[in-house]
Design a protein around this motif. Structure first.
Motif, short mmCIF file in Angstrom:
data_model
loop_
_atom_site.label_atom_id
_atom_site.label_comp_id
_atom_site.label_asym_id
_atom_site.label_seq_id
_atom_site.Cartn_x
_atom_site.Cartn_y
_atom_site.Cartn_z
N SER A 1 -4.20 8.02 -6.25
CA SER A 1 -5.27 7.07 -5.90
C SER A 1 -6.61 7.51 -6.46
O SER A 1 -7.47 6.68 -6.77
CB SER A 1 -5.35 6.91 -4.38
OG SER A 1 -5.83 8.09 -3.77
N ASP B 1 0.86 -1.18 0.00
CA ASP B 1 0.00 0.00 0.00
C ASP B 1 0.89 1.23 0.00
O ASP B 1 1.80 1.35 0.83
CB ASP B 1 -0.91 -0.01 1.23
CG ASP B 1 -1.87 1.16 1.27
OD1 ASP B 1 -1.42 2.28 1.58
OD2 ASP B 1 -3.07 0.96 0.99
N SER C 1 -7.19 6.05 -9.64
CA SER C 1 -6.96 4.60 -9.59
C SER C 1 -8.03 3.91 -8.76
O SER C 1 -7.76 2.98 -8.01
CB SER C 1 -5.57 4.30 -9.01
OG SER C 1 -4.56 4.95 -9.72
N SER D 1 -0.75 5.12 -12.94
CA SER D 1 -1.49 6.27 -12.41
C SER D 1 -0.78 7.59 -12.70
O SER D 1 -1.42 8.64 -12.81
CB SER D 1 -1.72 6.11 -10.91
OG SER D 1 -0.50 5.95 -10.23
N ARG E 1 -9.62 5.14 -6.23
CA ARG E 1 -9.49 5.54 -4.81
C ARG E 1 -8.73 4.50 -3.99
O ARG E 1 -8.90 4.40 -2.78
CB ARG E 1 -10.86 5.80 -4.19
CG ARG E 1 -11.61 6.95 -4.82
CD ARG E 1 -13.01 7.09 -4.23
NE ARG E 1 -12.95 7.37 -2.81
CZ ARG E 1 -12.79 8.58 -2.28
NH1 ARG E 1 -12.69 9.63 -3.07
NH2 ARG E 1 -12.76 8.75 -0.98
N SER E 2 -7.88 3.74 -4.65
CA SER E 2 -7.09 2.73 -3.97
C SER E 2 -5.62 3.13 -3.98
O SER E 2 -5.13 3.73 -4.93
CB SER E 2 -7.26 1.37 -4.65
OG SER E 2 -6.36 0.42 -4.10
N CYS E 3 -4.91 2.78 -2.89
CA CYS E 3 -3.47 3.03 -2.81
C CYS E 3 -2.68 1.74 -2.95
O CYS E 3 -1.46 1.74 -2.72
CB CYS E 3 -3.12 3.71 -1.50
SG CYS E 3 -3.45 5.49 -1.49
N LEU F 1 -2.48 1.03 -8.70
CA LEU F 1 -1.81 2.29 -9.03
C LEU F 1 -0.98 2.22 -10.31
O LEU F 1 -0.41 3.23 -10.72
CB LEU F 1 -0.90 2.71 -7.88
CG LEU F 1 -1.58 3.22 -6.60
CD1 LEU F 1 -0.56 3.41 -5.50
CD2 LEU F 1 -2.33 4.52 -6.86
#
Length: 498
Positions: A360, A307, A363, A375, A365-367, A372
């Motif tokens: 994010s 993450d 993407s 991105s 809203r994801s890390c 990613l």
């Protein structure tokens, strides 16, 4: 021009008042009031910095015109003026860069509370920079603790609630140690003003009085502030707090709050205890050891994260280790390098968290690294900002991080008789290599082209984030290119601390 001497008090009072006002305002108005307060404080801090550089003297402002022990004092010189300005810049850019994402992460009903916390934290940071009274410093330590906890919990999600509880537990333990230390200092000296305490302590040391209580108080306040600033092994609260907070909260936590605590510790070492006493105290060796361990272990933990925000969080553990390593060298050059790294790391870390938010957003809203990929092509400014911040953390020339590592190495090499020299140089080399491993992995990921895009991609323009990231990039490069002037100011400022 003498009227500028009132600005530090006005700034702290204005921030506190803005926090109270924001508690009854709707979110949009609270945002405007908060940004106005931060901008006004930035302008006032610039004036204070200019005044101190121009006069080249340390100024004491007696609040209410009542002398000690009834009155309270604010004291500021070059270092205080420069760091107050720096903290205001960091706060303004962190808030601007994360406003759009903040409006999505928290409900409208809670948004005004977020700005209450922002104002309280800035007021506390300025107070810690300016105060000449130990107990006043402790009061604002607690205010900052409450504000930081509010920033973590503001999203209201389960993981952020757990993270805030962990932070509060560790922070309150640190606060307890600090309060015990201050009680011992007051008991053996009878003073709370820093200058008066230092005079009394010097007399006690010369006469061989109360040496054990003094050593105990140094140890307690050092460990207490180390816990609050997440020095290894007191960092267990940090990864969750930075990961599950909003992007603006993570930027403020990593670049302002922890650094204000470290600045206060250095201030206490110079202005309260006396730096010669600190350098001769074995507690400085413990700070050095913890700093070295933090540099390595924080970097190793960062390598295994999948993450991006969590990786940046563990990187902070390593970078805080750099600062305490510089303090632990027990030289004025080491202190100067530590203060410069506070500035370099604060700019880079805030930029990395805001850039991670931008990456994010495009993407899903994801890390997570798997989401990613590519991105940086979807949000070019965030990608460039993350690249600059990462290269600064690694130590590429022309960045602030490179200058930090050069000064740390010089501080160690300039004292060849010390056993710390070889350990410092070797650890710097190992840590730089580890930094390159986990940051290059992230850079490759975000620039890796992909054919299948993640779901829920948002491509809207965020001009405030763009402005903040570009400002962070410029500030980082200025630290790398104009470091001589900045180091000169830090050196003069340290001289005024005595």
């Amino acid at each position: 021009m003498d009227f500028i001497r009132n600005f530090p008090f006005f700034g702290i009072f204005f921030c506190m008042s803005s926090g109270v006002i924001n508690s009854i305002l709707p979110g949009k108005w609270a945002k405007r009031v908060s940004l106005t307060a931060i901008t006004a404080n930035l302008a006032a801090s610039v004036c204070v910095a200019y005044y101190t550089i121009k006069t080249n003297v340390s100024t004491v402002f007696i609040m209410g015109h009542h002398p000690a022990p009834w009155g309270n004092e604010i004291r500021f010189g070059i270092l205080e003026g420069c760091f107050a300005t720096f903290f205001c810049i960091i706060m303004l850019l962190s808030v601007l860069g994360g406003i759009k994402r903040l409006e999505e992460d928290i409900s409208e009903k809670r948004s005004n509370l977020f700005y209450v916390m922002v104002n309280l934290i800035l007021a506390a940071a300025l107070a810690l920079v300016y105060t000449n009274d130990l107990f006043t410093g402790y009061v604002f330590i607690e205010i900052m603790t409450i504000g930081a906890c509010g920033l973590i919990v503001i999203r209201g999600e389960g993981r952020s609630l757990v993270a805030s509880v962990k932070y509060m537990i560790m922070s309150l333990i640190g606060s307890g140690l600090i309060l015990i230390s201050l009680s011992i200092i007051y008991d053996i000296t009878g003073h709370l003003l820093m200058s008066n305490i230092q005079e009394t302590i010097h007399v006690m040391v010369e006469n061989g009085q109360y040496l054990n209580p003094l050593t105990t108080s140094i140890a307690l306040i050092s460990v207490g502030l180390a816990m609050k600033s997440a020095l290894f092994p007191f960092h267990s609260w940090l990864p969750d707090a930075y990961t599950y907070a909003t992007s603006t909260s993570s930027a403020i936590l990593s670049s302002l709050i922890s650094k204000a605590y470290i600045f206060l510790l250095i201030k206490i070492y110079y202005r309260v205890i006396g730096i010669d006493i600190i350098f001769s105290n074995k507690m400085i060796n413990l700070m050095f050891a913890f700093g070295i361990l933090g540099m390595i272990i924080g970097s190793l933990r960062a390598i295994y994260q999948d993450d991006l925000k969590r990786m940046i969080a563990y990187s902070s553990v390593a970078q805080i280790g750099y600062i305490y390593m510089g303090i632990g060298l027990g030289t004025h050059a080491g202190m100067m390098a530590a203060l410069f790294h506070i500035m370099s790391h604060s700019i880079s870390k805030a930029m990395l968290f805001i850039a991670a938010s931008g990456l994010s957003t495009v993407s899903g809203r994801s890390c997570k690294y798997t989401h990613l990929q590519g991105s940086a092509h979807r949000n070019k400014v965030a990608g460039i900002a993350f690249l600059v911040g990462a290269l600064s953390m690694i130590g590429l020339p022309l960045t602030g991080g490179f200058i930090s590592k050069v000064y740390f190495a010089q501080a160690a090499i300039n004292d060849p008789s010390s056993w710390k020299m070889i350990i410092t140089v070797i650890t710097l080399a190992i840590s730089t290599l580890l930094n390159a491993v986990y940051f290059m992995r992230a850079i490759i990921c975000i620039y890796q082209p992909v054919k299948k895009l993640p779901k829920n991609i948002v491509r809207r323009k965020d001009y405030r984030m763009t402005f903040a990231l570009l400002a962070f990039i410029v500030a980082n490069i200025v630290l790398g290119v104009k470091s001589d002037a900045i180091v000169q100011l830090i050196t003069f400022g340290l001289g005024m601390f005595n």
